[in-house]
Design a protein around this motif. Sequence first.
Motif, PDB file in Angstrom:
ATOM      1  N   HIS A  88     108.364 -37.776  24.204  1.00  0.00           N
ATOM      2  CA  HIS A  88     107.531 -37.382  23.062  1.00  0.00           C
ATOM      3  C   HIS A  88     106.202 -38.127  23.091  1.00  0.00           C
ATOM      4  CE1 HIS A  88     106.176 -37.552  18.820  1.00  0.00           C
ATOM      5  NE2 HIS A  88     106.712 -36.351  18.716  1.00  0.00           N
ATOM      6  N   TRP A  89     106.258 -39.426  23.325  1.00  0.00           N
ATOM      7  CA  TRP A  89     105.020 -40.206  23.363  1.00  0.00           C
ATOM      8  C   TRP A  89     104.171 -39.830  24.578  1.00  0.00           C
ATOM      9  CZ3 TRP A  89     102.619 -43.087  19.859  1.00  0.00           C
ATOM     10  CH2 TRP A  89     101.528 -43.847  20.286  1.00  0.00           C
ATOM     11  N   GLN A  90     104.809 -39.554  25.691  1.00  0.00           N
ATOM     12  CA  GLN A  90     104.080 -39.166  26.902  1.00  0.00           C
ATOM     13  C   GLN A  90     103.335 -37.849  26.682  1.00  0.00           C
ATOM     14  OE1 GLN A  90     106.377 -39.928  30.447  1.00  0.00           O
ATOM     15  NE2 GLN A  90     105.309 -38.357  31.598  1.00  0.00           N
ATOM     16  N   ILE A  91     103.973 -36.906  26.001  1.00  0.00           N
ATOM     17  CA  ILE A  91     103.310 -35.637  25.685  1.00  0.00           C
ATOM     18  C   ILE A  91     102.134 -35.882  24.748  1.00  0.00           C
ATOM     19  CG2 ILE A  91     103.604 -33.405  24.543  1.00  0.00           C
ATOM     20  CD1 ILE A  91     106.552 -33.499  25.454  1.00  0.00           C
ATOM     21  N   TYR A  92     102.359 -36.716  23.746  1.00  0.00           N
ATOM     22  CA  TYR A  92     101.292 -37.025  22.788  1.00  0.00           C
ATOM     23  C   TYR A  92     100.086 -37.641  23.495  1.00  0.00           C
ATOM     24  CZ  TYR A  92      98.764 -39.616  19.191  1.00  0.00           C
ATOM     25  OH  TYR A  92      97.776 -40.143  18.393  1.00  0.00           O
ATOM     26  N   PHE A 120      91.163 -26.790  23.200  1.00  0.00           N
ATOM     27  CA  PHE A 120      90.305 -27.466  22.231  1.00  0.00           C
ATOM     28  C   PHE A 120      90.535 -26.910  20.824  1.00  0.00           C
ATOM     29  CE2 PHE A 120      86.343 -28.436  20.026  1.00  0.00           C
ATOM     30  CZ  PHE A 120      86.135 -29.755  20.397  1.00  0.00           C
ATOM     31  N   ASP A 121      90.650 -25.588  20.719  1.00  0.00           N
ATOM     32  CA  ASP A 121      90.832 -24.957  19.409  1.00  0.00           C
ATOM     33  C   ASP A 121      92.215 -25.220  18.823  1.00  0.00           C
ATOM     34  OD1 ASP A 121      88.291 -23.947  19.550  1.00  0.00           O
ATOM     35  OD2 ASP A 121      88.906 -21.977  20.291  1.00  0.00           O
ATOM     36  N   ASN A 122      93.223 -25.418  19.680  1.00  0.00           N
ATOM     37  CA  ASN A 122      94.602 -25.542  19.211  1.00  0.00           C
ATOM     38  C   ASN A 122      95.127 -26.971  19.233  1.00  0.00           C
ATOM     39  OD1 ASN A 122      95.795 -22.628  18.817  1.00  0.00           O
ATOM     40  ND2 ASN A 122      94.555 -22.534  20.676  1.00  0.00           N
ATOM     41  N   TYR A 123      94.247 -27.946  19.431  1.00  0.00           N
ATOM     42  CA  TYR A 123      94.718 -29.330  19.492  1.00  0.00           C
ATOM     43  C   TYR A 123      95.431 -29.729  18.199  1.00  0.00           C
ATOM     44  CZ  TYR A 123      94.797 -34.387  19.543  1.00  0.00           C
ATOM     45  OH  TYR A 123      95.218 -35.690  19.471  1.00  0.00           O
ATOM     46  N   ASN A 124      94.883 -29.352  17.060  1.00  0.00           N
ATOM     47  CA  ASN A 124      95.510 -29.723  15.788  1.00  0.00           C
ATOM     48  C   ASN A 124      96.907 -29.129  15.654  1.00  0.00           C
ATOM     49  OD1 ASN A 124      93.389 -31.293  14.857  1.00  0.00           O
ATOM     50  ND2 ASN A 124      92.357 -29.572  13.873  1.00  0.00           N
ATOM     51  N   PHE A 125      97.099 -27.936  16.198  1.00  0.00           N
ATOM     52  CA  PHE A 125      98.430 -27.328  16.170  1.00  0.00           C
ATOM     53  C   PHE A 125      99.407 -28.155  17.001  1.00  0.00           C
ATOM     54  CE2 PHE A 125     101.488 -24.637  18.416  1.00  0.00           C
ATOM     55  CZ  PHE A 125     102.209 -24.127  17.346  1.00  0.00           C
ATOM     56  N   ALA A 129     102.675 -30.155  15.472  1.00  0.00           N
ATOM     57  CA  ALA A 129     104.013 -29.855  15.987  1.00  0.00           C
ATOM     58  C   ALA A 129     104.711 -31.121  16.478  1.00  0.00           C
ATOM     59  CB  ALA A 129     103.915 -28.832  17.114  1.00  0.00           C
ATOM     60  N   LEU A 130     103.966 -31.990  17.157  1.00  0.00           N
ATOM     61  CA  LEU A 130     104.552 -33.252  17.623  1.00  0.00           C
ATOM     62  C   LEU A 130     104.926 -34.151  16.454  1.00  0.00           C
ATOM     63  CD1 LEU A 130     102.294 -34.103  20.688  1.00  0.00           C
ATOM     64  CD2 LEU A 130     104.764 -33.781  20.737  1.00  0.00           C
ATOM     65  N   MET A 131     104.058 -34.213  15.446  1.00  0.00           N
ATOM     66  CA  MET A 131     104.346 -35.055  14.291  1.00  0.00           C
ATOM     67  C   MET A 131     105.517 -34.504  13.479  1.00  0.00           C
ATOM     68  SD  MET A 131     102.407 -37.635  14.568  1.00  0.00           S
ATOM     69  CE  MET A 131     102.562 -37.406  16.359  1.00  0.00           C
ATOM     70  N   ALA A 132     105.684 -33.179  13.456  1.00  0.00           N
ATOM     71  CA  ALA A 132     106.813 -32.587  12.729  1.00  0.00           C
ATOM     72  C   ALA A 132     108.136 -32.987  13.370  1.00  0.00           C
ATOM     73  CB  ALA A 132     106.675 -31.068  12.703  1.00  0.00           C
ATOM     74  N   LEU A 209     105.777 -27.806  24.201  1.00  0.00           N
ATOM     75  CA  LEU A 209     104.671 -28.763  24.188  1.00  0.00           C
ATOM     76  C   LEU A 209     104.587 -29.519  25.511  1.00  0.00           C
ATOM     77  CD1 LEU A 209     105.143 -30.148  20.570  1.00  0.00           C
ATOM     78  CD2 LEU A 209     103.241 -28.749  21.380  1.00  0.00           C
ATOM     79  N   GLU A 210     105.742 -29.818  26.084  1.00  0.00           N
ATOM     80  CA  GLU A 210     105.757 -30.492  27.384  1.00  0.00           C
ATOM     81  C   GLU A 210     105.079 -29.631  28.447  1.00  0.00           C
ATOM     82  OE1 GLU A 210     109.018 -31.945  30.768  1.00  0.00           O
ATOM     83  OE2 GLU A 210     109.707 -31.151  28.838  1.00  0.00           O
ATOM     84  N   LYS A 211     105.401 -28.343  28.452  1.00  0.00           N
ATOM     85  CA  LYS A 211     104.785 -27.441  29.423  1.00  0.00           C
ATOM     86  C   LYS A 211     103.285 -27.318  29.178  1.00  0.00           C
ATOM     87  CE  LYS A 211     104.696 -24.451  32.773  1.00  0.00           C
ATOM     88  NZ  LYS A 211     104.889 -24.889  34.177  1.00  0.00           N
TER      89      LYS A 211
END
Length: 322
Positions: A88-92, A120-125, A129-132, A209-211
Motif C-alpha cells: 500500500h505504501w509502495q503504491i502511494y 494528472f487529472d485523476n491523481y486525487n481519485f 482510493a488509497l486513503m479509503a 491501483l497497483e497496476k
Amino acid sequence: MNSALEVILQFPILSGIILLIVSPVIILLIRKAGHGCKLLGLYIRAPDRAAWMTGDLSPDEINSYFQLLASRHDACPRHGNRRIDRLHWQIYMGFVHLRGRLSHTPAGIIGMVPAARWYFDNYNFFYKALMAIQANGNLIKFHSMPALTDAAENRYPRVYSLARSIVSSSKFHLNIEHVFTIIENYLQGRQLLARELWTLPDMLTLCLLEKAAEQSRAVLRIINVKQEADRVVNHLSARLGHDEAGIPHLLRKMCKPGLLIDSAFVSHFYFRLKSMFIADKDIESWLIEAIGNPANQNGVWLQEVLDTEAENETSCSASYHR
C-alpha cells in the motif's frame, strides 16, 4: 539538574504524571520521524509479486484456471503479516513520485502524452482510493489473513492473490458478473473465510491501483524520452541552415545508446524539426546516417514508427476527449 531529578524520583506520583505528559509527545515524534523516513524512500519494499496474467482467455479457460488456482491456494493462519501495508505504501509513493514529476514537466510535453494528462487529472481519485483502504485502521485487518504457503507467492494473503488474478483475467476492467462467476468457480475448489470475502472489494481496488502505479512508470519513461528529444533539438537548432553535415555525428554523440531507435524519441524529434520547417528528407537522412543502418531499411522503419505514433496519438486523444 541532579537535585531536580532526585526530587522527582522521591515522588513516584509526580514521576508518573510527568511520564504521562511526556510519553505522547515522544510517541508522536517517533511516528513523525518514521513517516519522514518513509517519504525519503527509507522503507521496506513489498516482496516481489507474480507477473500479471497475459493473453486472451475464453470464459471456459478462465473457469478452469480459477478452479486450478483454488487447488493450489494452500494457506495457513498468519499474524503480523505486513506485506499489504508495505505494498500500500509502495503504491502511494509511486503516485507521489508521479505527481511530483508531472508537476515539473512542461505543459507542452504533458499535452503530447494523453496518458500523462489522464494520470494528472485523476491523481486525487487515486489518493482518495488509497486513503479509503487505509481509513479506520482497515490495513490492520490484512495482518491476520490466511497467507499462502507457496514460497513463489512470497506468503501474500490468499485473498490478495485471488484479487490479483481476477483483475488480470478481466483485462483490468472489472464488472460484477465476471467477478461473481470467478468466485463461484473458485469456491468449488477452495472455501474462503467470511472475512476474506468481506475484504475482497478492497483487495480488488488495491490491485487496480497497483497496476495503475506500475503503468505510470512507462508514462514517465515516455516523458523523459520526449524531454531528451527536446534537449537534442534545441541544441541542434543552432546548426540548422549551416553546417548541417555534422548533425548526424552530433546526434550519435548526444544521444544515449538505444535512444535513436526508440519510437517515442524518433517521432518527437521528427515532429519537432518538422514544425521548424525542416524538409522531411533532411530529417530522415540525418536519422538514417546517425543510426548507421542501410538507408532502405531505415526509411521503411522510420515511416512505420511515424505512422504508428500518429495512430496512437490520434486514438489516445479521441479516447481522452470522450
